[in-house]
Scaffold this active site. Structure first.
Site, PDB file in Angstrom:
ATOM      1  N   HIS A 170       0.604  -1.043  -0.197  1.00  0.00           N
ATOM      2  CA  HIS A 170      -0.238   0.209   0.297  1.00  0.00           C
ATOM      3  C   HIS A 170       0.718   1.230   0.101  1.00  0.00           C
ATOM      4  O   HIS A 170       1.954   1.693   0.095  1.00  0.00           O
ATOM      5  CB  HIS A 170      -0.690  -0.132   1.050  1.00  0.00           C
ATOM      6  CG  HIS A 170      -1.991  -0.838   1.663  1.00  0.00           C
ATOM      7  ND1 HIS A 170      -3.156  -1.374   1.512  1.00  0.00           N
ATOM      8  CD2 HIS A 170      -2.150  -2.441   0.096  1.00  0.00           C
ATOM      9  CE1 HIS A 170      -3.694  -1.711   1.812  1.00  0.00           C
ATOM     10  NE2 HIS A 170      -3.049  -2.994   0.969  1.00  0.00           N
ATOM     11  N   GLU A 176       0.746   3.659   1.949  1.00  0.00           N
ATOM     12  CA  GLU A 176       1.951   3.790   2.903  1.00  0.00           C
ATOM     13  C   GLU A 176       2.547   3.356   3.430  1.00  0.00           C
ATOM     14  O   GLU A 176       4.035   3.600   4.588  1.00  0.00           O
ATOM     15  CB  GLU A 176       0.605   3.752   4.594  1.00  0.00           C
ATOM     16  CG  GLU A 176      -0.418   5.211   4.319  1.00  0.00           C
ATOM     17  CD  GLU A 176      -1.226   4.902   3.746  1.00  0.00           C
ATOM     18  OE1 GLU A 176      -2.985   5.118   3.597  1.00  0.00           O
ATOM     19  OE2 GLU A 176      -1.756   3.567   2.604  1.00  0.00           O
ATOM     20  N   CYS A 216      -6.162   2.443   5.188  1.00  0.00           N
ATOM     21  CA  CYS A 216      -7.292   0.830   5.268  1.00  0.00           C
ATOM     22  C   CYS A 216      -6.585   0.596   6.786  1.00  0.00           C
ATOM     23  O   CYS A 216      -6.161   1.259   7.335  1.00  0.00           O
ATOM     24  CB  CYS A 216      -6.600   0.700   4.534  1.00  0.00           C
ATOM     25  SG  CYS A 216      -4.794   0.098   4.527  1.00  0.00           S
ATOM     26  N   CYS A 240      -3.023  -0.340   6.749  1.00  0.00           N
ATOM     27  CA  CYS A 240      -2.178   1.081   7.440  1.00  0.00           C
ATOM     28  C   CYS A 240      -2.689   1.272   8.804  1.00  0.00           C
ATOM     29  O   CYS A 240      -1.826   2.272   9.268  1.00  0.00           O
ATOM     30  CB  CYS A 240      -1.873   1.976   6.137  1.00  0.00           C
ATOM     31  SG  CYS A 240      -2.060   0.971   4.446  1.00  0.00           S
TER      32      CYS A 240
END
Length: 142
Positions: free
Chosen positions: A48, A50, A75, A78
């Site tokens: 992802h 992050e 999400c 993260c």
């Protein structure tokens, strides 16, 4: 700071991936790292935006005074990263398209600054409209 994350999101889109970007800054505004969602490009469901920025930051003595900036609300995965490593400030480009773990972070005392960016909304919503199957692989499931 958000412009760095948006540039990363656009880079991810140009590579054929999900346009979510992130960056990590010191409190004085110094950029430590940036990254973007690479789930599609790398075939890695954990890549992802992050986490990409986090991995590129390398080991830090502490994350408490660092600022995580992301184009979309983190999400749950993260959100766990932010919690695990003790970030106390998260700047979110927008949380309307996806709310993620914003409420959970706020309940933990993390300062979440939601910029409600029209640019971030347009970028991601255009991608979702064009590629709902990619979005729904894991991010779109709420």
């Amino acid at each position: 700071m958000l412009q760095v994350a948006i540039a990363e999101a656009n880079l991810g889109l140009a590579e054929g991936g999900v346009p979510i970007g992130a960056a990590i800054f010191r409190a004085d505004g110094t950029l430590i790292s940036s990254g973007h969602n690479r789930r599609v490009q790398d075939g890695d469901p954990s890549a992802h935006g992050e986490t990409d920025a986090f991995r590129r930051a390398g080991r830090q003595r502490s994350y408490r005074d660092l600022i995580m900036v992301t184009t979309l609300a983190p999400c749950w995965y993260c959100t766990g990263l932010v919690r695990q490593f003790g970030f106390r400030t998260v700047v979110v480009g927008e949380s309307e398209t996806f709310r993620g773990g914003v409420d959970s972070l706020q309940e933990l005392g993390v300062n979440v600054i939601d910029l409600d960016s029209a640019e971030c909304k347009t970028l991601l919503r255009g991608f979702i409209a064009a590629h709902p199957e990619i979005w729904n692989e894991d991010i779109g499931v709420d």
